[in-house]
Design an enzyme around this catalytic site. Structure first.
Site, mmCIF file in Angstrom:
data_model
loop_
_atom_site.group_PDB
_atom_site.id
_atom_site.type_symbol
_atom_site.label_atom_id
_atom_site.label_comp_id
_atom_site.label_asym_id
_atom_site.label_seq_id
_atom_site.Cartn_x
_atom_site.Cartn_y
_atom_site.Cartn_z
ATOM 1 N N ASP A 1 -9.487 5.983 2.243
ATOM 2 C CA ASP A 1 -9.523 6.044 0.779
ATOM 3 C C ASP A 1 -10.295 4.887 0.130
ATOM 4 O OD1 ASP A 1 -7.606 4.303 1.708
ATOM 5 O OD2 ASP A 1 -6.170 4.706 0.107
ATOM 6 N N GLU B 1 -2.241 -7.375 9.026
ATOM 7 C CA GLU B 1 -3.542 -7.917 9.422
ATOM 8 C C GLU B 1 -3.350 -9.170 10.253
ATOM 9 O OE1 GLU B 1 -2.643 -6.929 6.453
ATOM 10 O OE2 GLU B 1 -4.130 -5.518 5.659
HETATM 11 N N1 UDP Z 1 -2.244 6.794 6.861
HETATM 12 C C1 UDP Z 1 -1.753 7.441 7.972
HETATM 13 N N2 UDP Z 1 -0.460 7.923 7.944
HETATM 14 C C2 UDP Z 1 0.355 7.819 6.861
HETATM 15 C C3 UDP Z 1 -0.158 7.154 5.720
HETATM 16 C C4 UDP Z 1 -1.449 6.658 5.764
HETATM 17 O O1 UDP Z 1 -2.470 7.576 8.966
HETATM 18 O O2 UDP Z 1 1.505 8.283 6.892
HETATM 19 C C5 UDP Z 1 -3.641 6.278 6.861
HETATM 20 C C6 UDP Z 1 -4.406 6.589 5.592
HETATM 21 O O3 UDP Z 1 -5.042 7.841 5.688
HETATM 22 C C7 UDP Z 1 -5.352 5.411 5.476
HETATM 23 C C8 UDP Z 1 -4.576 4.279 6.134
HETATM 24 O O4 UDP Z 1 -3.573 4.883 6.962
HETATM 25 O O5 UDP Z 1 -6.560 5.619 6.161
HETATM 26 C C9 UDP Z 1 -3.911 3.368 5.107
HETATM 27 O O6 UDP Z 1 -3.040 4.129 4.309
HETATM 28 P P1 UDP Z 1 -3.014 4.023 2.718
HETATM 29 O O7 UDP Z 1 -4.397 4.129 2.200
HETATM 30 O O8 UDP Z 1 -2.008 4.964 2.184
HETATM 31 O O9 UDP Z 1 -2.470 2.531 2.574
HETATM 32 P P2 UDP Z 1 -2.754 1.483 1.409
HETATM 33 O O10 UDP Z 1 -4.171 1.567 1.038
HETATM 34 O O11 UDP Z 1 -1.857 1.879 0.319
HETATM 35 O O12 UDP Z 1 -2.396 0.193 2.028
HETATM 36 MN MN MN Z 2 -5.567 2.866 1.018
#
Ligand code: UDP
Ligand code: MN
Length: 352
Positions: free
Chosen positions: A218, A304
């Site tokens: 995203d 991280e």
């Molecule tokens: N993701 C995943 N499983 C989940 C939720 C998220 O594989 O149940 C993936 C999501 O598609 C993205 C990454 O993990 O590529 C980080 O997730 P997200 O963007 O929701 O996290 P944030 O940006 O809020 O830290």
């Molecule tokens: Mn994200």
């Protein structure tokens, strides 16, 4: 006296003077040239003018040719991107031709965890069409699922990308509930570790140098970030936009180009308080420290750090993006669409 002036003495003296003379000539050659050029320009000012003008014209011509080459390379790159999209089945042969041009470039391995949801295809489309423009790019897509879905399988086949498709479902205790707030549990952890394991088993960094980047589906990526990270020696870092409750978060860099701290508001005492999108790792380092993984038990904000503490110290970090003064990646988040109505009056099996 007579004994000294034997013919042998003359031969000896002749040898000394001629060798000495030649050596003197060699040593002073440069100043002779400069002298004679000065003399010539003095004596033949017009001739020198012509030569100078000719030299300048040749130089200008070279600059023009270089510029045209650069433009033509750009056009070629665009043609290749279009070809890869239109003929994904011919991707390998297109890439082979391209590899001749890019053979010496380290590969960028971008790891993208992804999960099924209404916006998934839109996200993958957006980022893959950015990634298509990056040379020597290998996309590792890891689905958070028990099996590979047909949506992602077909999408990747048609994408024109060089990719590896993996899957790994987040184990139950670490899974997010439907209504959990997004900060409750780290996401994409097992998927990223699965991709690291794949890289350890399938690529030899000594033969095929590469850099590893965690590219969530995203985020928003400026193409420049990939060229910044390509020659990472250990771990490189740069600012990330729209994250951590600030317009951006960034490593702080001193005048000598060393990272000396962090420009973050939330929990700056963390070992590496940087977002996943803000660093890349040399594949060789990851292979040397094969025990380094993301910890699924990491506390909020420490994911991280859980990987990086095993790889690098702050003073070894390589600041990129013009000493961390440019934003080339944004931690964007897509709004969850409100789907109140079923699409009616359509029997088309539409994949969205
Ligand atoms: N993701 C995943 N499983 C989940 C939720 C998220 O594989 O149940 C993936 C999501 O598609 C993205 C990454 O993990 O590529 C980080 O997730 P997200 O963007 O929701 O996290 P944030 O940006 O809020 O830290
Ligand atoms: Mn994200």
């Amino acid at each position: 006296m007579r004994g000294i002036w034997r013919p042998r003495t003359f031969v000896f003296l002749y040898f000394i003077f001629s060798t000495g003379g030649i050596l003197w000539l060699i040593v002073n050659y440069d100043s002779f040239c400069a002298e004679s050029a000065k003399h010539a320009s003095h004596k033949h000012p017009y001739l020198m003018h012509v030569i100078n003008e000719d030299y300048k014209a040749k130089q200008m011509e070279l600059v023009k040719i270089e510029k045209r080459l650069k433009e033509e390379r750009k056009i070629l790159q665009n043609v290749v991107v279009n070809l890869r999209q239109q003929y994904p089945q011919a991707r390998d042969s297109i890439m082979d031709h391209l590899n001749v041009l890019n053979a010496s470039l380290p590969t960028i391995y971008a790891i993208t965890p992804t999960h099924t949801r209404p916006v998934q295809k839109a996200e993958l489309t957006r980022i893959s069409q950015t990634f298509l423009h990056v040379r020597n790019f290998h996309w590792i897509v890891v689905e958070d699922s028990n099996t590979k879905t047909s949506l992602v399988t077909v999408f990747l086949k048609k994408s024109g990308m060089k990719y590896t498709h993996l899957n790994c479902r987040t184990p139950e205790p670490h899974r997010m509930g439907e209504n959990d707030p997004n900060w409750l549990k780290p996401r994409g952890v097992e998927q990223r570790n699965t991709a690291i394991d794949w890289l350890l088993e399938n690529v030899d960094a000594n033969k095929n140098p590469g850099v590893v980047y965690f590219a969530d589906d995203d985020n928003t990526y400026d193409l420049r970030i990939f060229e910044e990270m390509r020659y990472t020696e250990k771990v490189s870092m740069w600012p990330v936009g729209l994250v951590g409750g600030q317009m951006y978060e960034s490593p702080r860099v001193d005048r000598n180009g060393k990272v000396i701290g962090w420009n973050v508001g939330w929990q700056p005492q963390r070992p590496f308080p940087m977002d996943m999108a803000g660093f890349a790792i040399n594949l060789k380092l990851l292979q040397e420290k094969s025990y380094a993984k993301f910890s699924p038990k990491a506390k909020r904000g420490y994911l991280e750090s859980s990987l990086l503490v095993n790889l690098v110290k702050m003073e070894d970090l390589e600041p990129k993006a013009n000493m961390c003064t440019q934003i080339y990646v944004w931690h964007t988040r897509t709004e969850k669409p409100k789907l109140k109505y079923e699409v009616k009056d359509s029997d088309i099996p539409m994949e969205v």
